[in-house]
Scaffold this motif. Structure first.
Motif, mmCIF file in Angstrom:
data_model
loop_
_atom_site.group_PDB
_atom_site.id
_atom_site.type_symbol
_atom_site.label_atom_id
_atom_site.label_comp_id
_atom_site.label_asym_id
_atom_site.label_seq_id
_atom_site.Cartn_x
_atom_site.Cartn_y
_atom_site.Cartn_z
ATOM 1 N N UNK A 290 0.836 -1.164 0.000
ATOM 2 C CA UNK A 290 0.000 0.000 0.000
ATOM 3 C C UNK A 290 0.892 1.241 0.000
ATOM 4 N N UNK A 291 0.281 2.410 0.040
ATOM 5 C CA UNK A 291 0.994 3.685 0.066
ATOM 6 C C UNK A 291 0.708 4.388 1.393
ATOM 7 N N UNK A 292 1.408 5.483 1.638
ATOM 8 C CA UNK A 292 1.175 6.330 2.812
ATOM 9 C C UNK A 292 1.199 7.780 2.354
ATOM 10 N N UNK A 293 0.029 8.347 2.114
ATOM 11 C CA UNK A 293 -0.074 9.734 1.649
ATOM 12 C C UNK A 293 -0.883 10.526 2.676
ATOM 13 N N UNK A 294 -0.285 11.513 3.269
ATOM 14 C CA UNK A 294 -0.977 12.299 4.280
ATOM 15 C C UNK A 294 -2.055 13.167 3.620
ATOM 16 N N UNK A 295 -3.229 13.220 4.245
ATOM 17 C CA UNK A 295 -4.340 14.028 3.743
ATOM 18 C C UNK A 295 -4.854 14.920 4.870
ATOM 19 N N UNK A 296 -5.471 16.034 4.490
ATOM 20 C CA UNK A 296 -5.967 16.979 5.486
ATOM 21 C C UNK A 296 -7.232 16.476 6.154
ATOM 22 N N UNK A 297 -8.110 15.859 5.369
ATOM 23 C CA UNK A 297 -9.356 15.344 5.914
ATOM 24 C C UNK A 297 -9.921 14.303 4.957
ATOM 25 N N UNK A 298 -10.710 13.359 5.477
ATOM 26 C CA UNK A 298 -11.316 12.361 4.590
ATOM 27 C C UNK A 298 -12.493 12.974 3.852
#
Length: 527
Positions: A290-298
């Motif tokens: 899988x990947x790990x991409x930081x996001x601000x909000x779902x």
């Protein structure tokens, strides 16, 4: 099964209202209901619509977490592997993982040390331990490039994540809980004696319901922090105090046509220090993530980006002889993981552990921060312990040795021995009892429903079917009306996508034209 539309009453009372129908919410509702508490579980969408159906689908200790000294988390997860595998051998099974050694990455001594810890941090009763492989003469080496000679092998497990959530909810309902899907908790106001909550069903599906609860559990996953800020209120109109915060990280996966024929999985060391899995999936495919991409909000509609898909292809292409190209991807999916904010600089280093925050400044409020599928049962047990204590009704846990619905195969095979061989014997028994079922359908139904398969194999009158025609119309290849009736009546299914991508993965095995027939079936009101 209960839905808002089936209850004309606009008010309900309970001991505990659980907000969130992912794995943690469903697991907590199940545990509390099994202790005799009156529970209402509400979920804004379908069960497991988001993070809990978008995992890598592993029951694992988390080998790579050892690098970050997460020994407590790894031990806790390793202790749960065999507990979970025993509870539902139809939707979970052991899986062996092969790690080809890339000399430029982690040194062999470090991998051996990590695997030694992995084998000994928790007791194993039947899962085999780790070892090394000569990939030049082993089936696991055949799909790999010739430069990989040394490999390591170890055990973990596989789970149908979305069905796990559904079965927890089924168990909760059968123990007395009310499960309301497509029903959002839009407001919850706290008073000294309890919570007053407003549950709003999706447009056109029912009547708004008021719920009075003695305690409330916030298991909203990636939305836990948002829900506290925007929906929960103390008696003074202010939101409850937050002592934790979340770090939201998107994990994406791709599915491609099968890259190897054996039943082993791979764990690859990526060039950036991460790891990437390549796992046998749905007989005809390989799952990569899988990947790990930081996001601000779902946003509730997460997608695997082209950048992430290209990254996954690039990393597995460093190992496999056959090149994987983005245009070969048959399905991609993504979910946002709610990780505890531990201020780790790199998302891949952020902890996967969980915290339970109990607020008793008034009626009890328990918020779940973080968590992973492997530890869901333990998390639910600890959460139920805290809620029961806060309500002044301490009651013992019960799930450690309990089966999930369909997991007890003894009526078909006698006493259990070990989950993988038990399931193989179960399939043989089903084949003997129902010789008229095609083998592929037998296996799919056995996997999905376990010992409850006979509840699915009924005709329109609810009597045992004895040939394919008695199962009703074949709406999709291998999907008959009898199964759809069961899913609609017992598992809260309301749409074609619920069936195609969550209760099953038939979406991978059917064309858009075939899937339209299922959409049409749901568009017709039930008789």
């Amino acid at each position: 099964m209960t839905t808002v539309a089936e209850h004309p009453s606009t008010h309900r009372s309970c001991d505990v209202l659980v907000v969130g129908g992912g794995i943690n919410g469903a697991g907590i509702a199940r545990d509390l209901a099994g202790r005799g508490l009156r529970v209402v579980l509400c979920e804004r969408d379908d069960l497991a619509s988001h993070t809990s159906s978008a995992s890598t689908k592993l029951i694992h200790g988390g080998l790579r977490y050892l690098e970050y000294r997460e020994f407590g988390l790894v031990r806790k997860a390793l202790q749960e592997r065999e507990v979970l595998l025993r509870s539902a051998p139809h939707i979970m099974w052991p899986l062996r993982f092969v790690m080809p050694h890339a000399p430029a990455m982690r040194p062999a001594w470090m991998i051996r040390a990590g695997l030694f810890l992995y084998d000994h941090l928790a007791r194993r009763e039947w899962l085999p331990g780790s070892g090394s492989l000569d990939l030049r003469g082993h089936p696991a080496g055949e799909p790999l490039k010739r430069g990989y000679a040394l490999g390591f092998i170890y055990s973990d497990g596989w789970v149908d994540d979305a069905r796990l959530v559904a079965l927890c909810a089924v168990d909760a309902a059968e123990r007395g809980a009310t499960v309301l899907t497509r029903t959002a908790c839009t407001r919850a106001t706290r008073h000294d004696a309890g919570w007053q909550a407003t549950l709003r069903p999706a447009t056109g599906t029912g009547t708004e319901v008021s719920v009075t609860a003695r305690a409330l559990v916030n298991a909203a996953g990636p939305w836990a922090e948002q829900w506290l800020k925007h929906a929960a209120r103390n008696a003074d109109g202010q939101p409850p105090r937050e002592r934790r915060s979340l770090r939201l990280v998107r994990g994406s996966h791709i599915v491609v046509p099968r890259l190897f024929t054996h039943e082993l999985a791979y764990i690859f060391q990526a060039i950036d220090g991460r790891i990437v899995f390549a796992i046998p999936y749905e007989r005809q495919f390989t799952l990569i993530g899988t990947t790990d991409i930081e996001v601000a909000q779902p946003d509730g509609a997460e997608v695997c980006s082209d950048v992430e898909a290209n990254y996954l292809c690039t990393e597995v292409n460093r190992y496999f002889r056959t090149e994987v190209r983005p245009e070969q991807i048959v399905w991609r999916y993504a979910g946002v993981r709610p990780l505890l904010e531990d201020h780790a600089g790199d998302p891949k280093a952020a902890t996967r552990d969980y915290k339970l925050e109990l607020d008793v400044e008034g009626a009890p409020l328990l918020t779940v921060w973080g968590g992973k599928i492997t530890t869901f049962r333990k998390l639910a047990e600890q959460a139920a312990d805290q809620v029961c204590a806060a309500l002044g009704e301490p009651r013992p846990g019960w799930t450690h040795d309990a089966f999930l619905p369909g997991g007890d195969l003894s009526a078909f095979i006698g006493p259990a021995t070990r989950p993988d061989s038990d399931f193989a014997r179960f399939v043989q028994t089903v084949e003997q009892r129902h010789p008229w079922l095609p083998p592929t359908l037998t296996l799919r139904l056995a996997r999905a429903y376990g010992s409850r398969i006979d509840r699915v194999l009924t005709d329109a009158r609810g009597e045992a079917a004895n040939h394919l025609q008695s199962l009703g119309e074949q709406v999709l290849p291998g999907l008959y009306e009898s199964e759809l009736r069961y899913l609609r009546q017992r598992e809260w299914v309301q749409s074609a996508d619920d069936v195609l991508w969550r209760r099953s993965k038939l979406g991978l095995h059917t064309t858009a034209e075939q899937q339209q027939a299922l959409h049409d079936w749901f568009a017709t009101p039930p008789a």
